[in-house]
Design an enzyme around this catalytic site. Structure first.
Site, PDB file in Angstrom:
ATOM      1  N   ARG A   1      -1.633   0.563  13.568  1.00  0.00           N
ATOM      2  CA  ARG A   1      -2.947   0.779  12.601  1.00  0.00           C
ATOM      3  C   ARG A   1      -2.767  -0.038  11.411  1.00  0.00           C
ATOM      4  NH1 ARG A   1      -4.594   5.455  10.738  1.00  0.00           N
ATOM      5  NH2 ARG A   1      -2.517   6.993  11.068  1.00  0.00           N
TER       6      ARG A   1
ATOM      7  N   ILE B   1      -2.534  -1.975   7.817  1.00  0.00           N
ATOM      8  CA  ILE B   1      -1.789  -3.095   7.595  1.00  0.00           C
ATOM      9  C   ILE B   1      -0.862  -3.487   8.782  1.00  0.00           C
ATOM     10  CG2 ILE B   1      -0.338  -3.974   5.690  1.00  0.00           C
ATOM     11  CD1 ILE B   1      -1.881  -2.228   3.884  1.00  0.00           C
TER      12      ILE B   1
ATOM     13  N   THR C   1       0.273   9.024   2.367  1.00  0.00           N
ATOM     14  CA  THR C   1      -0.115   9.687   1.145  1.00  0.00           C
ATOM     15  C   THR C   1      -0.214  11.315   1.003  1.00  0.00           C
ATOM     16  OG1 THR C   1      -2.272   9.338   1.383  1.00  0.00           O
ATOM     17  CG2 THR C   1      -1.256   7.807   0.092  1.00  0.00           C
TER      18      THR C   1
ATOM     19  N   TYR D   1       4.048   9.624  -4.249  1.00  0.00           N
ATOM     20  CA  TYR D   1       3.843   8.166  -3.736  1.00  0.00           C
ATOM     21  C   TYR D   1       4.458   7.079  -4.560  1.00  0.00           C
ATOM     22  CZ  TYR D   1       1.115   4.595  -1.397  1.00  0.00           C
ATOM     23  OH  TYR D   1       0.822   3.411  -0.565  1.00  0.00           O
TER      24      TYR D   1
ATOM     25  N   PRO E   1       1.157  -4.284  -1.950  1.00  0.00           N
ATOM     26  CA  PRO E   1      -0.289  -4.347  -2.030  1.00  0.00           C
ATOM     27  C   PRO E   1      -1.093  -3.834  -2.998  1.00  0.00           C
ATOM     28  CG  PRO E   1       0.650  -3.711   0.071  1.00  0.00           C
ATOM     29  CD  PRO E   1       1.670  -3.651  -0.973  1.00  0.00           C
TER      30      PRO E   1
ATOM     31  N   TYR F   1      -5.340  -2.280  -3.324  1.00  0.00           N
ATOM     32  CA  TYR F   1      -6.158  -1.556  -2.229  1.00  0.00           C
ATOM     33  C   TYR F   1      -6.642  -2.241  -1.202  1.00  0.00           C
ATOM     34  CZ  TYR F   1      -5.647   2.253  -5.779  1.00  0.00           C
ATOM     35  OH  TYR F   1      -5.177   3.284  -6.544  1.00  0.00           O
TER      36      TYR F   1
HETATM   37  P1  NDP Z   1      -2.339   3.595   7.775  1.00  0.00           P
HETATM   38  O1  NDP Z   1      -2.553   5.071   7.381  1.00  0.00           O
HETATM   39  O2  NDP Z   1      -3.677   2.963   8.008  1.00  0.00           O
HETATM   40  O3  NDP Z   1      -1.280   3.622   9.115  1.00  0.00           O
HETATM   41  C1  NDP Z   1      -0.233   4.170   8.929  1.00  0.00           C
HETATM   42  C2  NDP Z   1       0.632   3.698   9.900  1.00  0.00           C
HETATM   43  O4  NDP Z   1       2.014   4.404   9.735  1.00  0.00           O
HETATM   44  C3  NDP Z   1       0.298   4.342  11.238  1.00  0.00           C
HETATM   45  O5  NDP Z   1       0.714   3.294  12.309  1.00  0.00           O
HETATM   46  C4  NDP Z   1       0.857   5.588  11.298  1.00  0.00           C
HETATM   47  O6  NDP Z   1       1.290   5.982  12.810  1.00  0.00           O
HETATM   48  C5  NDP Z   1       2.452   5.189  10.677  1.00  0.00           C
HETATM   49  N1  NDP Z   1       3.310   6.316  10.402  1.00  0.00           N
HETATM   50  C6  NDP Z   1       2.889   7.341   9.260  1.00  0.00           C
HETATM   51  N2  NDP Z   1       3.970   8.223   9.380  1.00  0.00           N
HETATM   52  C7  NDP Z   1       4.934   7.703  10.285  1.00  0.00           C
HETATM   53  C8  NDP Z   1       6.283   8.035  10.576  1.00  0.00           C
HETATM   54  N3  NDP Z   1       6.646   9.315  10.014  1.00  0.00           N
HETATM   55  N4  NDP Z   1       7.049   7.415  11.496  1.00  0.00           N
HETATM   56  C9  NDP Z   1       6.390   6.120  12.061  1.00  0.00           C
HETATM   57  N5  NDP Z   1       4.958   5.789  11.712  1.00  0.00           N
HETATM   58  C10 NDP Z   1       4.401   6.602  10.839  1.00  0.00           C
HETATM   59  O7  NDP Z   1      -1.695   3.135   6.629  1.00  0.00           O
HETATM   60  P2  NDP Z   1      -2.097   1.701   5.715  1.00  0.00           P
HETATM   61  O8  NDP Z   1      -2.136   0.629   6.735  1.00  0.00           O
HETATM   62  O9  NDP Z   1      -3.169   1.804   4.924  1.00  0.00           O
HETATM   63  O10 NDP Z   1      -0.626   1.724   4.946  1.00  0.00           O
HETATM   64  C11 NDP Z   1       0.483   0.727   5.626  1.00  0.00           C
HETATM   65  C12 NDP Z   1       1.493   0.782   4.372  1.00  0.00           C
HETATM   66  O11 NDP Z   1       0.828  -0.013   3.142  1.00  0.00           O
HETATM   67  C13 NDP Z   1       1.912   2.149   3.839  1.00  0.00           C
HETATM   68  O12 NDP Z   1       3.317   2.150   3.549  1.00  0.00           O
HETATM   69  C14 NDP Z   1       1.151   2.088   2.671  1.00  0.00           C
HETATM   70  O13 NDP Z   1       1.728   3.250   1.718  1.00  0.00           O
HETATM   71  C15 NDP Z   1       0.995   0.714   2.010  1.00  0.00           C
HETATM   72  N6  NDP Z   1      -0.117   0.556   1.311  1.00  0.00           N
HETATM   73  C16 NDP Z   1      -1.190   0.791   1.667  1.00  0.00           C
HETATM   74  C17 NDP Z   1      -2.515   0.291   0.816  1.00  0.00           C
HETATM   75  C18 NDP Z   1      -3.571   0.337   1.184  1.00  0.00           C
HETATM   76  O14 NDP Z   1      -4.604   0.169   0.323  1.00  0.00           O
HETATM   77  N7  NDP Z   1      -4.152   1.019   2.405  1.00  0.00           N
HETATM   78  C19 NDP Z   1      -2.005  -0.116  -0.767  1.00  0.00           C
HETATM   79  C20 NDP Z   1      -0.556  -0.280  -0.902  1.00  0.00           C
HETATM   80  C21 NDP Z   1       0.270   0.322  -0.130  1.00  0.00           C
HETATM   81  P3  NDP Z   1       0.177   6.959  13.425  1.00  0.00           P
HETATM   82  O15 NDP Z   1      -0.854   6.060  13.752  1.00  0.00           O
HETATM   83  O16 NDP Z   1       1.097   7.590  14.531  1.00  0.00           O
HETATM   84  O17 NDP Z   1      -0.183   8.140  12.415  1.00  0.00           O
END
Ligand code: NDP
Length: 241
Positions: free
Chosen positions: A12, A14, A87, A148, A178, A180
């Site tokens: 999902r 990024i 988060t 976080y 990254p 937002y």
């Molecule tokens: P999403 O919430 O869209 O997707 C998160 C993904 O991580 C999902 O595939 C989810 O799986 C998986 N996940 C969560 N917990 C676990 C776990 N315990 N074990 C395995 N997989 C897990 O997040 P984003 O795409 O927004 O963020 C991706 C990364 O980028 C994160 O590290 C985030 O902190 C970082 N980031 C994001 C920003 C943003 O603005 N969006 C900004 C800066 C950093 P499932 O679908 O099963 O829940």
């Protein structure tokens, strides 16, 4: 032969964009996820990328998960993208210990867990690429995110230390911070807060997941051999560090 790449949280947001762009560049990609089976199936059906369900916060699950990826894809993991993250926001004086632990475990301990599972093989083969996804909020701090910001800031230290250990063994370790990015994580931010955030981004928009994937592709390339221990900010100019 195509290198095997594992993207945690690769189904999902990024992570999905990273998985797709790595596949497009010829890598054999495995996308990990934690809980959302339906989203993972939809992702896998539409991209042809196999998905692997395990909790990156669980050390033993990562050992088994990495072994399962190598078995299914016919080769060891040579490219690891530590992207999974969550988060659990709240101001310090209201934050529960559970929300502190969950964020540190999923966002930071995960990097140890997965890297530990691939590092011996990378050292033996004298090649490895590890990219850890940090955050602008790990660089600058953010109100309501002590958990976080601490985890993401920890990722940046982890990256620099492991880069030093891996350098002689042909393993590069870099981070991307990254800003937002328009994913479900950011869609959870209230609209009025988001409006104020966008107003502070010089590029005048949220990032796209593909903006981050572009950086990952650059850093994992075989000829990115001299880039290690660095943090690439991809934030539309929001924070210059
Ligand atoms: P999403 O919430 O869209 O997707 C998160 C993904 O991580 C999902 O595939 C989810 O799986 C998986 N996940 C969560 N917990 C676990 C776990 N315990 N074990 C395995 N997989 C897990 O997040 P984003 O795409 O927004 O963020 C991706 C990364 O980028 C994160 O590290 C985030 O902190 C970082 N980031 C994001 C920003 C943003 O603005 N969006 C900004 C800066 C950093 P499932 O679908 O099963 O829940």
């Amino acid at each position: 032969m195509a290198r095997v790449a594992l993207v945690t949280g690769g189904t999902r947001g990024i992570g999905a964009a990273i998985s797709i762009s790595l596949k497009g560049a010829g890598y054999k990609v495995a996308a990990n996820y934690a809980a959302s089976d339906e989203a993972a199936k939809k992702f896998s059906d539409s991209t042809g990328i196999p998905v692997f369900k395990f909790d990156v916060g669980d050390f033993a699950a990562c050992q088994a998960g990495v072994a399962a990826v190598a078995q299914a894809l016919g080769g060891p993991v040579e490219v690891l993208v530590n992207n999974a993250g969550i988060t659990r926001d709240g101001v310090m004086h209201k934050m529960s210990a559970d929300n502190w632990d969950a964020v540190i475990r999923t966002n930071l301990s995960s990097c140890f867990n997965t890297s530990r599972a691939v590092i011996d093989g990378m050292r033996e083969r004298k090649f490895g690429r590890i990219v850890n996804i940090g955050s602008v909020n790990g660089q600058a701090g953010q109100y309501g995110q002590v958990n976080y910001a601490a985890a993401k800031s920890g990722i940046h230290g982890f990256t620099k230390a492991l880069a030093q250990e891996g350098a002689r063994a042909g393993i590069t370790v870099n981070a991307i911070a990254p800003g937002y990015v328009d994913t479900e994580m950011v869609r959870a931010v209230p609209a009025d807060v988001l409006e104020k955030i966008i107003a502070r981004i010089p590029r005048g928009r949220l990032g796209r997941a593909e903006d981050i994937a572009r950086g990952v592709l650059f850093l994992v390339a075989d000829d990115a051999d001299f880039i290690t221990g660095s943090t690439m900010s991809i934030n539309g100019g929001q924070h210059m560090y």
